[in-house]
Design an enzyme around this catalytic site. Structure first.
Site, PDB file in Angstrom:
ATOM      1  N   CYS A  34       0.807  -1.229   0.000  1.00 34.90           N
ATOM      2  CA  CYS A  34       0.000   0.000   0.000  1.00 34.90           C
ATOM      3  C   CYS A  34       0.835   1.271   0.000  1.00 34.90           C
ATOM      4  O   CYS A  34       0.286   2.359  -0.142  1.00 34.90           O
ATOM      5  CB  CYS A  34      -0.905   0.020   1.229  1.00 34.90           C
ATOM      6  N   ASP A  36       2.379   2.499   2.601  1.00 34.09           N
ATOM      7  CA  ASP A  36       2.388   3.126   3.921  1.00 34.09           C
ATOM      8  C   ASP A  36       3.754   2.955   4.590  1.00 34.09           C
ATOM      9  O   ASP A  36       4.505   2.043   4.261  1.00 34.09           O
ATOM     10  CB  ASP A  36       1.287   2.524   4.804  1.00 34.09           C
ATOM     11  N   CYS A  59      -2.494   2.975   7.827  1.00 32.99           N
ATOM     12  CA  CYS A  59      -3.927   2.823   8.049  1.00 32.99           C
ATOM     13  C   CYS A  59      -4.231   2.441   9.494  1.00 32.99           C
ATOM     14  O   CYS A  59      -3.330   2.237  10.303  1.00 32.99           O
ATOM     15  CB  CYS A  59      -4.455   1.741   7.125  1.00 32.99           C
ATOM     16  N   CYS A 103      -0.886  -5.315   6.686  1.00 33.47           N
ATOM     17  CA  CYS A 103      -0.604  -4.111   7.470  1.00 33.47           C
ATOM     18  C   CYS A 103       0.229  -4.456   8.702  1.00 33.47           C
ATOM     19  O   CYS A 103       1.058  -3.657   9.145  1.00 33.47           O
ATOM     20  CB  CYS A 103      -1.904  -3.445   7.920  1.00 33.47           C
TER      21      CYS A 103
END
Ligand code: FES
Length: 142
Positions: A34, A36, A59, A103
């Site tokens: 992603c 991030d 996130c 994540c």
């Protein structure tokens, strides 16, 4: 409900957010899925992680898993921290939706990157457990 109560608690009240100006090791990693980014700061005394802080541009699941990961390694030895897996962090949060498991990898890798930095600063060889597979490295921050 998509997220467990523990995930929501750590997302809404993340533990150990911030920076440690006198950190002994700092690690930054990016998530190739992603984009991030996560930064982890460790204060280490006599092989024990006495303090830890994190900052993330990530996130809600990244925030929750990092918060939980910092709680799981605080007061632990380097050896114990190196055994921390993203699956164990997700389990401690009573699970994550499958599409958010990636994540949780950020937290595990940031801890390893910070420990690698700790060894590098001391001029000592970096243990193989700290080395992150370059396949997983973020194209933005390497
Ligand atoms: Fe990027 Fe969760 S979507 S860390």
């Amino acid at each position: 409900m998509l997220y467990s109560e523990k995930v929501m608690d750590h997302f809404n009240h993340p533990r150990n957010v911030g920076e440690l100006p006198d950190a002994d090791g700092v690690g930054q990693v990016g998530n190739p899925v992603c984009g991030d980014i996560m930064k982890m700061y460790l204060k280490i005394e006599d092989g024990v992680i006495v303090d830890v802080k994190f900052k993330t541009f990530g996130c809600g699941s990244a925030i929750a898993t990092s918060s939980m990961a910092t709680e799981m390694i605080k007061g632990k030895t380097i050896g114990e921290a190196l055994k921390l897996t993203n699956a164990a962090v997700a389990e401690a949060l009573d699970g994550l939706p499958a599409h958010k498991m990636h994540c949780s990898v950020l937290a595990e890798e940031a801890v390893k990157a910070a420990l690698a930095d700790y060894y590098t600063r001391r001029g000592e060889p970096v243990p193989p457990e700290c080395v992150i597979d370059p396949e997983d490295a973020c194209p933005l921050c390497g």
